[in-house]
Design a protein around this motif. Structure first.
Motif, mmCIF file in Angstrom:
data_model
loop_
_atom_site.group_PDB
_atom_site.id
_atom_site.type_symbol
_atom_site.label_atom_id
_atom_site.label_comp_id
_atom_site.label_asym_id
_atom_site.label_seq_id
_atom_site.Cartn_x
_atom_site.Cartn_y
_atom_site.Cartn_z
ATOM 1 N N UNK A 17 28.932 33.546 30.375
ATOM 2 C CA UNK A 17 29.026 33.990 28.982
ATOM 3 C C UNK A 17 30.279 34.819 28.695
ATOM 4 N N UNK A 18 31.109 35.039 29.700
ATOM 5 C CA UNK A 18 32.297 35.879 29.541
ATOM 6 C C UNK A 18 33.525 35.016 29.303
ATOM 7 N N UNK A 19 34.634 35.666 29.047
ATOM 8 C CA UNK A 19 35.867 34.936 28.813
ATOM 9 C C UNK A 19 36.546 34.540 30.112
ATOM 10 N N UNK A 20 37.561 33.685 29.996
ATOM 11 C CA UNK A 20 38.301 33.253 31.167
ATOM 12 C C UNK A 20 39.072 34.409 31.809
ATOM 13 N N UNK A 21 39.353 35.437 31.029
ATOM 14 C CA UNK A 21 40.031 36.599 31.589
ATOM 15 C C UNK A 21 39.210 37.250 32.692
ATOM 16 N N UNK A 22 37.898 37.386 32.456
ATOM 17 C CA UNK A 22 37.041 37.977 33.477
ATOM 18 C C UNK A 22 36.883 37.040 34.673
ATOM 19 N N UNK A 23 36.811 35.756 34.428
ATOM 20 C CA UNK A 23 36.703 34.804 35.542
ATOM 21 C C UNK A 23 37.908 34.930 36.463
ATOM 22 N N UNK A 24 39.102 35.008 35.874
ATOM 23 C CA UNK A 24 40.302 35.169 36.687
ATOM 24 C C UNK A 24 40.335 36.507 37.401
ATOM 25 N N UNK A 25 39.923 37.569 36.702
ATOM 26 C CA UNK A 25 39.935 38.904 37.289
ATOM 27 C C UNK A 25 38.933 39.019 38.433
ATOM 28 N N UNK A 26 37.780 38.372 38.286
ATOM 29 C CA UNK A 26 36.735 38.471 39.316
ATOM 30 C C UNK A 26 37.121 37.759 40.605
ATOM 31 N N UNK A 27 38.139 36.910 40.556
ATOM 32 C CA UNK A 27 38.598 36.263 41.787
ATOM 33 C C UNK A 27 39.213 37.273 42.759
ATOM 34 N N UNK A 28 39.763 38.365 42.232
ATOM 35 C CA UNK A 28 40.386 39.376 43.095
ATOM 36 C C UNK A 28 39.373 40.000 44.052
ATOM 37 N N UNK A 29 38.252 40.567 43.562
ATOM 38 C CA UNK A 29 37.281 41.121 44.521
ATOM 39 C C UNK A 29 36.600 40.039 45.352
ATOM 40 N N UNK A 30 36.493 38.817 44.799
ATOM 41 C CA UNK A 30 35.867 37.751 45.590
ATOM 42 C C UNK A 30 36.711 37.431 46.826
ATOM 43 N N UNK A 31 38.007 37.238 46.644
ATOM 44 C CA UNK A 31 38.869 36.935 47.782
ATOM 45 C C UNK A 31 38.967 38.120 48.741
ATOM 46 N N UNK A 32 38.902 39.348 48.180
ATOM 47 C CA UNK A 32 38.949 40.542 49.035
ATOM 48 C C UNK A 32 37.705 40.655 49.910
ATOM 49 N N UNK A 33 36.621 39.994 49.494
ATOM 50 C CA UNK A 33 35.398 39.998 50.284
ATOM 51 C C UNK A 33 35.346 38.899 51.323
ATOM 52 N N UNK A 34 36.392 38.077 51.394
ATOM 53 C CA UNK A 34 36.537 37.009 52.397
ATOM 54 C C UNK A 34 35.378 36.009 52.377
ATOM 55 N N UNK A 35 34.770 35.829 51.189
ATOM 56 C CA UNK A 35 33.734 34.808 51.057
ATOM 57 C C UNK A 35 32.391 35.178 51.648
ATOM 58 N N UNK A 36 32.257 36.356 52.244
ATOM 59 C CA UNK A 36 30.985 36.827 52.778
ATOM 60 C C UNK A 36 30.245 37.604 51.692
ATOM 61 N N UNK A 37 28.953 37.325 51.552
ATOM 62 C CA UNK A 37 28.247 37.921 50.422
ATOM 63 C C UNK A 37 28.249 39.442 50.468
ATOM 64 N N UNK A 38 27.847 40.035 51.591
ATOM 65 C CA UNK A 38 27.695 41.494 51.644
ATOM 66 C C UNK A 38 29.025 42.202 51.396
ATOM 67 N N UNK A 39 30.086 41.748 52.041
ATOM 68 C CA UNK A 39 31.381 42.391 51.846
ATOM 69 C C UNK A 39 31.884 42.183 50.416
ATOM 70 N N UNK A 40 31.634 40.998 49.852
ATOM 71 C CA UNK A 40 32.050 40.742 48.471
ATOM 72 C C UNK A 40 31.287 41.621 47.503
ATOM 73 N N UNK A 41 29.996 41.787 47.749
ATOM 74 C CA UNK A 41 29.153 42.659 46.916
ATOM 75 C C UNK A 41 29.685 44.095 46.945
ATOM 76 N N UNK A 42 30.086 44.571 48.131
ATOM 77 C CA UNK A 42 30.631 45.920 48.245
ATOM 78 C C UNK A 42 31.980 46.043 47.529
ATOM 79 N N UNK A 43 32.824 45.025 47.650
ATOM 80 C CA UNK A 43 34.130 45.073 46.982
ATOM 81 C C UNK A 43 33.956 45.079 45.464
ATOM 82 N N UNK A 44 32.986 44.336 44.959
ATOM 83 C CA UNK A 44 32.719 44.362 43.520
ATOM 84 C C UNK A 44 32.292 45.757 43.065
ATOM 85 N N UNK A 45 31.629 46.514 43.938
ATOM 86 C CA UNK A 45 31.249 47.887 43.606
ATOM 87 C C UNK A 45 32.505 48.747 43.483
ATOM 88 N N UNK A 46 33.428 48.582 44.427
ATOM 89 C CA UNK A 46 34.693 49.313 44.350
ATOM 90 C C UNK A 46 35.490 48.892 43.118
#
Length: 423
Positions: free
Chosen positions: A171-200
């Protein structure tokens, strides 16, 4: 002999110590609502703790609701105490205020330390962050557009087990989709680490908002951001729980919106069109993250017009203008898209309060931030959403808020009469 500023600093240390304790207790409680299909980590001590939380709170809804309400109440009492003691800083002797080492930046740093336990809490009241993570995964792994595809298209992915909104596109814009890729890649595709990076990443949005706020306040008042304004926004319990603990992305939308208006506060002598263009870009970024700030476009045009039409600025001062901005950001909360006032959307209107003089609007939004968190109580008690829960949530949000606002007006009038306030 202690100076007044030293006494204030001592009180703030006690205040933020209390905030740290409440944040820690809330973080522990949040794990009572961990989704049964989600195993964050398989570490045995954690798993024993998780089982204990489920047994003693998840299956005892009345106790869970009572403890949650108590923690919210404690958080708000500390918040109001903070506003009371920092509200007196304007009465500090001028020389002492100038020599005091207690700045907004230092106080904000203390606040970050005080709320640090929320970084390790569970997003107990919302599953939205799971959608943020999975939408980024759809782009990075499945090369799909989350604005067209839905999570159910990838039902074999184990991450869909604990998602709630799997049947609708992002339901969000493409801006958020692009921005959310940053913490996703920083989490190296692992759920727990990605979840923690999204918190940061959520915490970073709070820091960015503070940085923009410093610049706006300095520009408008020709002095650093006040201690009162710092706590007014950055110690509000609803903002902290919804942004840091529940990991909502609303401040990523609001920070560029604030930056957009910062660029319009004063007409430059040169390159005015360049500043207008940059301001428009920031507003476009905000809208691309979430569409709600599109309602600010007419006010943005009005702010630009005031550069060339001086009469407009004479009857529409910046405090009045930002009241209109806050009111405008309050309107989308009643739309069907926002599901008639989801609590974290209150941040849209709330963050403008330091720029607004009207005490009735400040009191109303502070009260709504309290009842917005209490709105979760009927759902916690029932353990599900149904028609009765939705009705009780509306009563909790609006009925209690109106009652408290009425009591605030009585208290305000009583103090006005008591001290013969000429206002």
């Amino acid at each position: 002999m202690l100076l007044i500023s030293d006494i204030l600093e001592k009180k703030l240390r006690w205040l933020l110590g209390g905030v740290f304790i409440v944040s820690l207790l809330y973080s522990f409680l949040s794990y009572s609502l961990t989704d049964p299909n989600l195993i964050l980590i398989s570490w045995e001590p954690y798993w024993d703790f998780q089982q204990w939380m489920w047994q003693n709170f998840f299956h005892n809804r009345q106790l869970l609701a009572a403890v949650y309400s108590g923690l919210v109440g404690a958080f708000f009492l500390l918040y109001l105490w903070g506003l009371k003691i920092t509200g007196k800083t304007k009465n500090l002797p001028e020389q002492e205020a100038a020599s005091s080492e207690l700045t907004a930046k230092k106080l904000f740093t203390w606040v970050l330390v005080a709320i640090s336990p929320l970084l390790f809490s569970y997003n107990a009241l919302s599953h939205d962050v799971f959608n943020y993570i999975f939408n980024a995964k759809m782009v990075a792994v499945y090369h799909a557009d989350p604005h067209q595809a839905v999570a159910l298209d990838f039902v074999r992915d184990p991450w869909t087990r604990f998602m709630h909104n799997t049947h609708t596109p992002a339901p969000y814009g493409y801006g958020w989709t692009g921005l959310s890729l940053l913490p996703y890649f920083a989490g190296f595709g692992k759920f727990f680490s990605t979840w923690l990076v999204f918190r940061l990443f959520a915490l970073l949005s709070l820091v960015l908002l503070f940085k923009v706020w410093q610049k706006i306040y300095q520009k408008l008042h020709d002095k650093p951001l006040s201690l009162y304004s710092t706590l007014l926004v950055f110690l509000n319990p609803l903002l902290l729980i919804e942004v840091i603990s529940n990991q909502h992305n609303d401040l990523w939308m609001m920070a560029p919106a604030l930056a957009s208006f910062y660029l319009l506060l004063e007409k430059p002598k040169k390159r005015a069109l360049g500043r207008i263009l940059l301001s428009l870009i920031f507003l476009a970024i905000s809208i691309s993250i979430k569409f709600a700030t599109a309602v600010l476009i007419p006010l943005w045009v009005l702010a630009v017009m005031s550069w060339w039409w001086g009469k407009l600025r004479r009857f529409l001062t910046w405090p009045h203008f930002f009241l209109l901005v806050s009111l405008a950001m309050f309107i989308p909360l009643f739309s069907s898209r926002s599901q008639q006032f989801l609590p974290w959307y209150l941040a849209w209107a709330f963050i403008w309060l330091p720029l607004i003089k009207e005490s009735w609007w400040k009191a109303w939004l502070i009260i709504l931030s309290l009842t917005g968190l209490l709105r979760y109580v009927p759902w916690i008690l029932a353990g599900e959403h149904n028609d009765l829960v939705l009705a009780n949530q509306k009563w909790m949000l609006w009925g209690v808020a109106l009652g408290l606002w009425f009591l605030w007006h009585l208290w305000f009038l009583w103090n006005k009469m008591r001290y013969n306030d000429p206002r």
